[in-house]
Motif scaffolding. Structure first.
Motif, PDB file in Angstrom:
ATOM      1  N   ALA A  64      11.422  -7.804  14.982  1.00 29.38           N
ATOM      2  CA  ALA A  64      10.919  -7.167  16.207  1.00 29.38           C
ATOM      3  C   ALA A  64      12.071  -6.796  17.135  1.00 29.38           C
ATOM      4  N   ASN A  65      13.011  -7.723  17.328  1.00 30.79           N
ATOM      5  CA  ASN A  65      14.153  -7.450  18.209  1.00 30.79           C
ATOM      6  C   ASN A  65      15.014  -6.304  17.689  1.00 30.79           C
ATOM      7  N   LYS A  66      15.230  -6.287  16.375  1.00 27.12           N
ATOM      8  CA  LYS A  66      16.029  -5.223  15.766  1.00 27.12           C
ATOM      9  C   LYS A  66      15.335  -3.868  15.956  1.00 27.12           C
ATOM     10  N   ARG A  67      14.022  -3.850  15.754  1.00 26.64           N
ATOM     11  CA  ARG A  67      13.264  -2.603  15.890  1.00 26.64           C
ATOM     12  C   ARG A  67      13.248  -2.112  17.333  1.00 26.64           C
ATOM     13  N   VAL A  68      13.134  -3.018  18.294  1.00 29.42           N
ATOM     14  CA  VAL A  68      13.125  -2.646  19.707  1.00 29.42           C
ATOM     15  C   VAL A  68      14.429  -1.921  20.059  1.00 29.42           C
ATOM     16  N   GLU A  69      15.539  -2.427  19.527  1.00 31.01           N
ATOM     17  CA  GLU A  69      16.844  -1.804  19.796  1.00 31.01           C
ATOM     18  C   GLU A  69      16.903  -0.376  19.263  1.00 31.01           C
ATOM     19  N   GLN A  70      16.191  -0.109  18.183  1.00 27.55           N
ATOM     20  CA  GLN A  70      16.197   1.226  17.565  1.00 27.55           C
ATOM     21  C   GLN A  70      15.318   2.224  18.328  1.00 27.55           C
ATOM     22  N   LEU A  71      14.393   1.733  19.113  1.00 28.73           N
ATOM     23  CA  LEU A  71      13.447   2.604  19.817  1.00 28.73           C
ATOM     24  C   LEU A  71      14.011   3.001  21.186  1.00 28.73           C
ATOM     25  N   THR A  72      14.886   3.990  21.198  1.00 31.04           N
ATOM     26  CA  THR A  72      15.492   4.418  22.464  1.00 31.04           C
ATOM     27  C   THR A  72      14.879   5.727  22.936  1.00 31.04           C
ATOM     28  N   GLY A  73      14.911   5.923  24.215  1.00 27.54           N
ATOM     29  CA  GLY A  73      14.484   7.192  24.805  1.00 27.54           C
ATOM     30  C   GLY A  73      13.008   7.518  24.678  1.00 27.54           C
ATOM     31  N   LYS A  74      12.182   6.512  24.533  1.00 24.70           N
ATOM     32  CA  LYS A  74      10.741   6.748  24.421  1.00 24.70           C
ATOM     33  C   LYS A  74      10.042   6.075  25.597  1.00 24.70           C
ATOM     34  N   SER A  75       8.828   6.495  25.903  1.00 20.50           N
ATOM     35  CA  SER A  75       8.076   5.849  26.985  1.00 20.50           C
ATOM     36  C   SER A  75       7.722   4.426  26.565  1.00 20.50           C
ATOM     37  N   LEU A  76       7.444   3.574  27.538  1.00 15.39           N
ATOM     38  CA  LEU A  76       7.076   2.180  27.248  1.00 15.39           C
ATOM     39  C   LEU A  76       5.880   2.111  26.314  1.00 15.39           C
ATOM     40  N   GLN A  77       4.867   2.928  26.601  1.00 16.81           N
ATOM     41  CA  GLN A  77       3.645   2.958  25.793  1.00 16.81           C
ATOM     42  C   GLN A  77       3.972   3.298  24.337  1.00 16.81           C
ATOM     43  N   GLU A  78       4.820   4.316  24.155  1.00 15.07           N
ATOM     44  CA  GLU A  78       5.183   4.759  22.804  1.00 15.07           C
ATOM     45  C   GLU A  78       6.010   3.698  22.082  1.00 15.07           C
ATOM     46  N   LYS A  79       6.917   3.037  22.807  1.00 10.70           N
ATOM     47  CA  LYS A  79       7.728   1.966  22.202  1.00 10.70           C
ATOM     48  C   LYS A  79       6.831   0.839  21.699  1.00 10.70           C
ATOM     49  N   ARG A  80       5.872   0.427  22.551  1.00 12.46           N
ATOM     50  CA  ARG A  80       4.961  -0.653  22.145  1.00 12.46           C
ATOM     51  C   ARG A  80       4.157  -0.259  20.916  1.00 12.46           C
ATOM     52  N   ARG A  81       3.640   0.970  20.924  1.00  7.09           N
ATOM     53  CA  ARG A  81       2.829   1.449  19.803  1.00  7.09           C
ATOM     54  C   ARG A  81       3.658   1.510  18.521  1.00  7.09           C
ATOM     55  N   LYS A  82       4.864   2.063  18.627  1.00  4.17           N
ATOM     56  CA  LYS A  82       5.728   2.187  17.445  1.00  4.17           C
ATOM     57  C   LYS A  82       6.129   0.822  16.893  1.00  4.17           C
ATOM     58  N   LEU A  83       6.411  -0.115  17.776  1.00  5.49           N
ATOM     59  CA  LEU A  83       6.765  -1.470  17.338  1.00  5.49           C
ATOM     60  C   LEU A  83       5.573  -2.127  16.645  1.00  5.49           C
ATOM     61  N   ALA A  84       4.404  -2.008  17.240  1.00  8.37           N
ATOM     62  CA  ALA A  84       3.193  -2.592  16.641  1.00  8.37           C
ATOM     63  C   ALA A  84       2.916  -1.957  15.283  1.00  8.37           C
TER      64      ALA A  84
ATOM     65  N   GLN B 219       4.051  -8.997  23.677  1.00  5.67           N
ATOM     66  CA  GLN B 219       3.928  -9.570  25.029  1.00  5.67           C
ATOM     67  C   GLN B 219       5.212 -10.297  25.430  1.00  5.67           C
ATOM     68  N   THR B 220       5.777 -11.051  24.500  1.00  7.47           N
ATOM     69  CA  THR B 220       7.020 -11.768  24.766  1.00  7.47           C
ATOM     70  C   THR B 220       8.152 -10.781  25.052  1.00  7.47           C
ATOM     71  N   LEU B 221       8.253  -9.742  24.223  1.00  7.40           N
ATOM     72  CA  LEU B 221       9.293  -8.735  24.410  1.00  7.40           C
ATOM     73  C   LEU B 221       9.103  -7.960  25.707  1.00  7.40           C
ATOM     74  N   LEU B 222       7.854  -7.814  26.106  1.00  6.75           N
ATOM     75  CA  LEU B 222       7.512  -7.129  27.360  1.00  6.75           C
ATOM     76  C   LEU B 222       8.165  -7.868  28.531  1.00  6.75           C
ATOM     77  N   LYS B 223       8.091  -9.187  28.472  1.00 10.62           N
ATOM     78  CA  LYS B 223       8.696 -10.015  29.542  1.00 10.62           C
ATOM     79  C   LYS B 223      10.234 -10.012  29.441  1.00 10.62           C
ATOM     80  N   GLU B 224      10.752 -10.118  28.194  1.00 12.32           N
ATOM     81  CA  GLU B 224      12.202 -10.212  28.003  1.00 12.32           C
ATOM     82  C   GLU B 224      12.922  -8.875  28.235  1.00 12.32           C
ATOM     83  N   HIS B 225      12.407  -7.813  27.650  1.00 11.71           N
ATOM     84  CA  HIS B 225      13.084  -6.506  27.653  1.00 11.71           C
ATOM     85  C   HIS B 225      12.394  -5.468  28.526  1.00 11.71           C
ATOM     86  N   HIS B 226      11.367  -5.889  29.238  1.00 12.87           N
ATOM     87  CA  HIS B 226      10.563  -4.939  30.014  1.00 12.87           C
ATOM     88  C   HIS B 226      10.050  -3.825  29.122  1.00 12.87           C
ATOM     89  N   LEU B 227       9.546  -4.224  27.964  1.00 12.00           N
ATOM     90  CA  LEU B 227       9.038  -3.242  26.982  1.00 12.00           C
ATOM     91  C   LEU B 227       7.660  -2.771  27.365  1.00 12.00           C
TER      92      LEU B 227
END
Length: 159
Positions: A113-133, A151-159
């Motif tokens: 999950a952390n690795k994937r979050v790093e790859q999701l740049t330049g997208k809206s929060l909603q799109e990042k969450r959807r793509k990660l899920a 939810q955890t990443l939302l708190k840590e990375h403001h995802l």
């Protein structure tokens, strides 16, 4: 015209096929059908392979689960689905899934999950969450674990 194998040739070929890596019954039957073997011979060869311990579905299922988890980082749902496609029994599927250490399972999800979050740049929060899920669910991770992780990443990375 196609080449036909004798019973002993086909048996030896299947012994080598099974010795090379773990196989499920479905793969071996499929291979024998490709060799144009008749059903009676297929049954005979399958019985021999099982008796001589070349074929063992519990061993196959355990090896499959360990490999797909550790190498491909698949979650339990994907492993379960793939084993069902290979006609593995419920008992052997449950035994295979027990091969995955719970602590390693959680660490792997976290890393993935952390690795994937790093790859999701330049997208809206909603799109990042959807793509990660989508990414984690496709790989077979359980819904509740995926959404808890988001939810955890939302708190840590403001995802």
């Amino acid at each position: 015209m196609f080449f036909t194998h004798t019973l002993s040739e086909a048996t030896k070929k299947m012994e080598r096929y099974c010795a090379y890596q773990e196989r499920c019954h479905k793969e071996v039957v499929s291979k024998l059908k490709e060799m144009h073997m008749i059903p009676e011979v297929i049954d005979q060869i399958m019985a021999h392979l099982i008796l001589e311990n070349y074929l063992n579905e519990e061993r196959f299922a355990k090896s499959f689960a360990r490999g797909k988890f550790s190498i491909k980082k698949w979650g339990r749902n994907r492993i379960l689905k793939e084993l069902k496609l290979r006609n593995i029994s419920k008992y052997n599927i449950q035994t295979a899934l027990q091969e995955i250490d719970e602590e390693d399972y959680k660490k792997t999800l976290d890393t993935l999950a952390n690795k994937r979050v790093e790859q999701l740049t330049g997208k809206s929060l909603q799109e990042k969450r959807r793509k990660l899920a989508d990414y984690l669910l496709y790989r077979g991770w359980e819904n509740h674990l995926v959404y808890d992780k988001i939810q955890t990443l939302l708190k840590e990375h403001h995802l």
